[in-house]
Write a protein that holds these residues in place. Structure first.
Motif, PDB file in Angstrom:
ATOM      1  N   LEU A 151       0.800  -1.228   0.000  1.00 53.45           N
ATOM      2  CA  LEU A 151       0.000   0.000   0.000  1.00 53.45           C
ATOM      3  C   LEU A 151       0.838   1.286   0.000  1.00 53.45           C
ATOM      4  N   PRO A 152       1.990   1.342   0.692  1.00 56.36           N
ATOM      5  CA  PRO A 152       2.773   2.590   0.672  1.00 56.36           C
ATOM      6  C   PRO A 152       3.227   3.025  -0.716  1.00 56.36           C
ATOM      7  N   MET A 153       3.208   2.121  -1.684  1.00 55.07           N
ATOM      8  CA  MET A 153       3.600   2.490  -3.047  1.00 55.07           C
ATOM      9  C   MET A 153       2.448   3.038  -3.863  1.00 55.07           C
ATOM     10  N   LEU A 154       1.245   3.049  -3.315  1.00 50.86           N
ATOM     11  CA  LEU A 154       0.069   3.505  -4.062  1.00 50.86           C
ATOM     12  C   LEU A 154       0.089   5.010  -4.290  1.00 50.86           C
ATOM     13  N   GLY A 155      -0.237   5.387  -5.496  1.00 53.27           N
ATOM     14  CA  GLY A 155      -0.470   6.782  -5.832  1.00 53.27           C
ATOM     15  C   GLY A 155      -1.268   6.839  -7.115  1.00 53.27           C
ATOM     16  N   ASP A 156      -2.481   7.373  -7.032  1.00 53.32           N
ATOM     17  CA  ASP A 156      -3.349   7.301  -8.201  1.00 53.32           C
ATOM     18  C   ASP A 156      -4.416   8.386  -8.097  1.00 53.32           C
ATOM     19  N   ALA A 157      -4.472   9.246  -9.076  1.00 48.08           N
ATOM     20  CA  ALA A 157      -5.475  10.309  -9.084  1.00 48.08           C
ATOM     21  C   ALA A 157      -6.864   9.787  -9.413  1.00 48.08           C
ATOM     22  N   GLU A 158      -6.955   8.564  -9.882  1.00 48.55           N
ATOM     23  CA  GLU A 158      -8.243   7.995 -10.273  1.00 48.55           C
ATOM     24  C   GLU A 158      -8.585   6.794  -9.395  1.00 48.55           C
ATOM     25  N   MET A 159      -8.633   7.034  -8.099  1.00 53.14           N
ATOM     26  CA  MET A 159      -8.957   5.979  -7.143  1.00 53.14           C
ATOM     27  C   MET A 159     -10.439   5.615  -7.247  1.00 53.14           C
ATOM     28  N   PRO A 160     -10.758   4.339  -7.227  1.00 53.62           N
ATOM     29  CA  PRO A 160     -12.175   3.949  -7.255  1.00 53.62           C
ATOM     30  C   PRO A 160     -12.861   4.283  -5.935  1.00 53.62           C
ATOM     31  N   ARG A 161     -14.146   4.404  -5.969  1.00 55.49           N
ATOM     32  CA  ARG A 161     -14.913   4.788  -4.787  1.00 55.49           C
ATOM     33  C   ARG A 161     -14.756   3.780  -3.660  1.00 55.49           C
ATOM     34  N   GLU A 162     -14.555   2.511  -4.010  1.00 54.27           N
ATOM     35  CA  GLU A 162     -14.504   1.464  -2.989  1.00 54.27           C
ATOM     36  C   GLU A 162     -13.129   1.292  -2.354  1.00 54.27           C
ATOM     37  N   ALA A 163     -12.136   2.075  -2.768  1.00 55.83           N
ATOM     38  CA  ALA A 163     -10.758   1.868  -2.288  1.00 55.83           C
ATOM     39  C   ALA A 163     -10.651   1.964  -0.775  1.00 55.83           C
ATOM     40  N   ARG A 164     -11.240   3.000  -0.197  1.00 57.63           N
ATOM     41  CA  ARG A 164     -11.116   3.174   1.251  1.00 57.63           C
ATOM     42  C   ARG A 164     -11.751   2.004   1.999  1.00 57.63           C
ATOM     43  N   HIS A 165     -12.910   1.547   1.537  1.00 57.77           N
ATOM     44  CA  HIS A 165     -13.565   0.409   2.185  1.00 57.77           C
ATOM     45  C   HIS A 165     -12.704  -0.845   2.063  1.00 57.77           C
ATOM     46  N   THR A 166     -12.113  -1.051   0.894  1.00 56.65           N
ATOM     47  CA  THR A 166     -11.251  -2.222   0.683  1.00 56.65           C
ATOM     48  C   THR A 166     -10.084  -2.212   1.654  1.00 56.65           C
ATOM     49  N   VAL A 167      -9.458  -1.049   1.824  1.00 55.80           N
ATOM     50  CA  VAL A 167      -8.329  -0.938   2.751  1.00 55.80           C
ATOM     51  C   VAL A 167      -8.799  -1.135   4.189  1.00 55.80           C
ATOM     52  N   ALA A 168      -9.937  -0.568   4.533  1.00 54.59           N
ATOM     53  CA  ALA A 168     -10.465  -0.731   5.895  1.00 54.59           C
ATOM     54  C   ALA A 168     -10.718  -2.205   6.214  1.00 54.59           C
ATOM     55  N   GLN A 169     -11.287  -2.922   5.270  1.00 48.98           N
ATOM     56  CA  GLN A 169     -11.545  -4.344   5.489  1.00 48.98           C
ATOM     57  C   GLN A 169     -10.249  -5.126   5.634  1.00 48.98           C
ATOM     58  N   ALA A 170      -9.224  -4.748   4.870  1.00 47.74           N
ATOM     59  CA  ALA A 170      -7.921  -5.407   4.996  1.00 47.74           C
ATOM     60  C   ALA A 170      -7.314  -5.145   6.374  1.00 47.74           C
ATOM     61  N   LEU A 171      -7.459  -3.929   6.872  1.00 48.13           N
ATOM     62  CA  LEU A 171      -6.955  -3.601   8.213  1.00 48.13           C
ATOM     63  C   LEU A 171      -7.630  -4.464   9.273  1.00 48.13           C
ATOM     64  N   ILE A 172      -8.923  -4.634   9.152  1.00 49.48           N
ATOM     65  CA  ILE A 172      -9.661  -5.458  10.115  1.00 49.48           C
ATOM     66  C   ILE A 172      -9.199  -6.907  10.040  1.00 49.48           C
ATOM     67  N   ARG A 173      -9.043  -7.429   8.833  1.00 52.57           N
ATOM     68  CA  ARG A 173      -8.624  -8.818   8.685  1.00 52.57           C
ATOM     69  C   ARG A 173      -7.191  -9.049   9.183  1.00 52.57           C
ATOM     70  N   CYS A 174      -6.408  -7.982   9.229  1.00 53.35           N
ATOM     71  CA  CYS A 174      -5.034  -8.102   9.740  1.00 53.35           C
ATOM     72  C   CYS A 174      -4.944  -7.782  11.228  1.00 53.35           C
ATOM     73  N   GLY A 175      -6.092  -7.649  11.889  1.00 56.29           N
ATOM     74  CA  GLY A 175      -6.113  -7.596  13.333  1.00 56.29           C
ATOM     75  C   GLY A 175      -6.271  -6.248  13.984  1.00 56.29           C
TER      76      GLY A 175
END
Length: 242
Positions: A151-175
């Motif tokens: 994730l630290p390598m991400l940089g994109d002016a055209e982020m999809p709407r679901e990106a934040r939710h996807t990252v949030a779910q990954a954070l939860i699954r990682c504890g």
């Protein structure tokens, strides 16, 4: 005993050690993300990590007296993305690169640290790498872990709407804590690319997208100098094509 990792094309005179065992610890994920993308002095207990455990993890990741931790993300076509905590006596960096055993060189995604160089991945590429787990016997297989590691390598002016939710779910699954995961995801990706941010385009020079950001190593095609066939294979792997 941790397994030594050999990367012939990487820096000489450094000892590398496989560190995927860290991925089971929520303290690692919080430290990794705050050290590279956030504020390392934030209260870790807000995200469900004991402060003493977090501090111990930060010290472990940045200890110049110990072998450098390496985590790997194998993906299609025999490629592997590497994340190395490069701990010199006077500076700590986190290096991100892609390697294939037939190249004889590395494809640099970027670096977090004193000489910040990024972004190194578009959202589409990050999503592909997270999903393209290869059961090669080494590296991370879990898609949430793979996503957060790169994730630290991400940089994109055209982020999809679901990106934040996807990252949030990954954070939860990682504890990390469910009730603050969305807040942390917002810090990490919610507003990271303003209008006019990093754009990714494919030119006639290469099938691998290049980045518009002045500080990105990917202003030129990734792994520049590999053969045309290797370039196409890498482009296919980054785009999820077989």
């Amino acid at each position: 005993m941790a397994l030594a990792v050999r990367i012939p094309e990487y820096l000489e005179d450094c000892e590398l050690v496989a560190s995927e065992d860290l991925a089971v610890e929520p303290a690692f994920w919080l430290a990794h993300l705050l050290l590279t993308m956030g504020d390392p002095s934030e209260d870790p207990e807000r995200y469900g990590v004991d402060a003493s455990v977090y501090e111990e993890m930060v010290e472990r990741l940045g200890d110049p007296e110990e072998p450098w931790p390496v985590l790997r993300v194998p993906f299609d076509g025999g490629h592997t993305a590497y994340v190395v905590y490069a701990n010199f006596e006077d500076v700590n960096n986190v290096d991100f690169f892609v390697r294939h055993p037939e190249w004889g060189r590395l494809g640099y995604l970027g670096q977090c640290g004193a000489d910040d160089a990024r972004p190194g991945l578009s959202w589409a590429e990050l999503a592909v790498l997270a999903e393209a787990a290869q059961n090669s016997g080494e590296g991370l297989i879990d898609r949430s872990q793979r996503l957060l590691l790169l994730l630290p390598m991400l940089g994109d002016a055209e982020m999809p709407r679901e990106a934040r939710h996807t990252v949030a779910q990954a954070l939860i699954r990682c504890g990390l804590r469910t009730d603050t995961a969305d807040e942390l995801a917002t810090i990490l990706v919610g507003e990271q690319e303003p209008v006019g941010g990093s754009r990714w385009t494919v030119t006639s020079d290469s099938p691998i997208a290049v980045c518009s950001s002045y500080y990105s190593p990917r202003r030129v095609p990734l792994a520049l100098g590999i053969t045309p066939g290797q370039t196409q294979a890498l482009a296919n792997a980054l785009n999820g094509r077989r």
